[in-house]
Design a protein around this motif. Sequence first.
Motif, PDB file in Angstrom:
ATOM      1  N   ALA A  56       0.825  -1.207   0.000  1.00  0.00           N
ATOM      2  CA  ALA A  56       0.000   0.000   0.000  1.00  0.00           C
ATOM      3  C   ALA A  56       0.857   1.253   0.000  1.00  0.00           C
ATOM      4  CB  ALA A  56      -0.935  -0.006   1.200  1.00  0.00           C
ATOM      5  N   ASP A  57       2.059   1.144   0.545  1.00  0.00           N
ATOM      6  CA  ASP A  57       2.983   2.272   0.596  1.00  0.00           C
ATOM      7  C   ASP A  57       3.860   2.354  -0.657  1.00  0.00           C
ATOM      8  OD1 ASP A  57       3.894   4.516   2.047  1.00  0.00           O
ATOM      9  OD2 ASP A  57       5.656   3.424   2.758  1.00  0.00           O
ATOM     10  N   GLY A  58       3.591   1.481  -1.624  1.00  0.00           N
ATOM     11  CA  GLY A  58       4.340   1.511  -2.877  1.00  0.00           C
ATOM     12  C   GLY A  58       5.569   0.623  -2.909  1.00  0.00           C
ATOM     13  N   GLY A  59       5.751  -0.232  -1.904  1.00  0.00           N
ATOM     14  CA  GLY A  59       6.934  -1.080  -1.837  1.00  0.00           C
ATOM     15  C   GLY A  59       6.701  -2.461  -2.409  1.00  0.00           C
ATOM     16  N   ARG A  60       7.777  -3.254  -2.426  1.00  0.00           N
ATOM     17  CA  ARG A  60       7.730  -4.628  -2.917  1.00  0.00           C
ATOM     18  C   ARG A  60       7.990  -5.576  -1.757  1.00  0.00           C
ATOM     19  NH1 ARG A  60      12.291  -5.061  -7.096  1.00  0.00           N
ATOM     20  NH2 ARG A  60      13.265  -3.544  -5.701  1.00  0.00           N
ATOM     21  N   ALA A  61       7.090  -6.516  -1.546  1.00  0.00           N
ATOM     22  CA  ALA A  61       7.262  -7.459  -0.436  1.00  0.00           C
ATOM     23  C   ALA A  61       6.529  -8.749  -0.729  1.00  0.00           C
ATOM     24  CB  ALA A  61       6.752  -6.852   0.872  1.00  0.00           C
ATOM     25  N   SER A  62       7.068  -9.831  -0.200  1.00  0.00           N
ATOM     26  CA  SER A  62       6.452 -11.148  -0.324  1.00  0.00           C
ATOM     27  C   SER A  62       6.613 -11.870   1.003  1.00  0.00           C
ATOM     28  CB  SER A  62       7.120 -11.945  -1.451  1.00  0.00           C
ATOM     29  OG  SER A  62       6.569 -13.248  -1.538  1.00  0.00           O
ATOM     30  N   ALA A  63       5.587 -12.595   1.400  1.00  0.00           N
ATOM     31  CA  ALA A  63       5.615 -13.319   2.672  1.00  0.00           C
ATOM     32  C   ALA A  63       5.830 -14.809   2.439  1.00  0.00           C
ATOM     33  CB  ALA A  63       4.310 -13.103   3.433  1.00  0.00           C
ATOM     34  N   CYS A  64       6.536 -15.421   3.382  1.00  0.00           N
ATOM     35  CA  CYS A  64       6.741 -16.876   3.349  1.00  0.00           C
ATOM     36  C   CYS A  64       6.711 -17.378   4.791  1.00  0.00           C
ATOM     37  CB  CYS A  64       8.077 -17.218   2.697  1.00  0.00           C
ATOM     38  SG  CYS A  64       8.380 -18.998   2.529  1.00  0.00           S
ATOM     39  N   ALA A  65       5.595 -17.973   5.186  1.00  0.00           N
ATOM     40  CA  ALA A  65       5.481 -18.500   6.549  1.00  0.00           C
ATOM     41  C   ALA A  65       6.546 -19.568   6.761  1.00  0.00           C
ATOM     42  CB  ALA A  65       4.094 -19.070   6.775  1.00  0.00           C
ATOM     43  N   THR A  66       7.377 -19.383   7.775  1.00  0.00           N
ATOM     44  CA  THR A  66       8.549 -20.251   7.964  1.00  0.00           C
ATOM     45  C   THR A  66       8.820 -20.467   9.444  1.00  0.00           C
ATOM     46  OG1 THR A  66       9.541 -19.261   5.976  1.00  0.00           O
ATOM     47  CG2 THR A  66      10.980 -20.587   7.376  1.00  0.00           C
ATOM     48  N   ASP A  67       8.945 -21.714   9.836  1.00  0.00           N
ATOM     49  CA  ASP A  67       9.423 -22.068  11.174  1.00  0.00           C
ATOM     50  C   ASP A  67      10.917 -22.338  11.047  1.00  0.00           C
ATOM     51  OD1 ASP A  67      10.112 -23.151  13.608  1.00  0.00           O
ATOM     52  OD2 ASP A  67       8.372 -24.481  13.736  1.00  0.00           O
ATOM     53  N   MET A  68      11.748 -21.417  11.558  1.00  0.00           N
ATOM     54  CA  MET A  68      13.188 -21.525  11.358  1.00  0.00           C
ATOM     55  C   MET A  68      13.826 -22.666  12.131  1.00  0.00           C
ATOM     56  SD  MET A  68      13.944 -19.404   9.044  1.00  0.00           S
ATOM     57  CE  MET A  68      15.743 -19.468   9.144  1.00  0.00           C
TER      58      MET A  68
END
Length: 332
Positions: A56-68
């Motif tokens: 929404a702020d004009g940025g680039r992002a992707s999520a990946c649910a991860t248990d490290m």
Amino acid sequence: MTIRLKPIAEQVIVITGASSGIGRATARLAARRGAAVVVAARGCDALDTLVAEIVADGGRASACATDMTDAAAAERLAAHAIDTYGGIDIWVNNAGVAIAGKLEDLSEADARRVFEINFWGMVHGCKAALPRLKDGGGVLVNIGSVTSDVSAPFMGLYSTTKQAIKAYTDALRIELMMDRAPVAVTLVKPAPIATPILEHQRNRMDRQATMPPPFYRPEDVAKTILSAAEHPERDLYVGGAVRLGSALARAFPNMADAASAILGPRLFKTGKPRDDRPDNLDAPSRPTGARGDTHGRWSRPSLYTALMVGPIRRFPSAGTIARRVLLGIRSR
């Protein structure tokens, strides 16, 4: 070995532990500066909210649910970053949890769980990131703490994991230099930061837990991490108080121990009874922001950090100069 780093606006940055606190603040700042950000944590809801805010702020992002704690999941995170943005330039190992209480009061199950997330999560992140970082060069950033240098009462287990992270990071850095790998390794050591850590940690004390002031802001850590992304250093402190306190504790360890023993109960406990709120040791954190409750103590921006990531950054440290000289001699 030459490490050529891109400007932040051209980088792909992977951040673990991004659902709240330092990770969330770093993702927001990196995206505002033009980076493509891959955010990871155990909880999907907090990640989806973060990505929506960034987009929404004009940025680039992707999520990946991860248990490290799962090495295979860390590998999937690295693959997701490459599939989404074509590479990885910076990997930030930030996933972590805390538990408050005297060491003799903590169960072995709790202790192992904290180590699984804080230490082994960092190890899995390093192993997933390094093959990709070696391909084009980049920076590995591990998040330590002031407790990487100075152990704290009622935070003994957390301190132990952060000192283990420091030892692993230091050894890994040397081995990468031996291999002439184009990867810089930075350990970031924040002071107490006004994140939701006090709301999320498991508490085994009779009172609500706190940390000694001054509290600094998560945005200060974010600025330090992004400084390391373009100008990596061996160790970076966040907050002038931690820099001074660390030096004094190393110079006068017996005095520091005595002071901690006297002041510890007042500095690490509040007067409020424990409220047994849900914690994030075994389950993802509830969706929260970058900042959290500091029990009425004011959080402030760090002048020290502003200088170190600003004007002073233009001048390489003595350690950086010595490292460059030694690497130059070795290359000949």
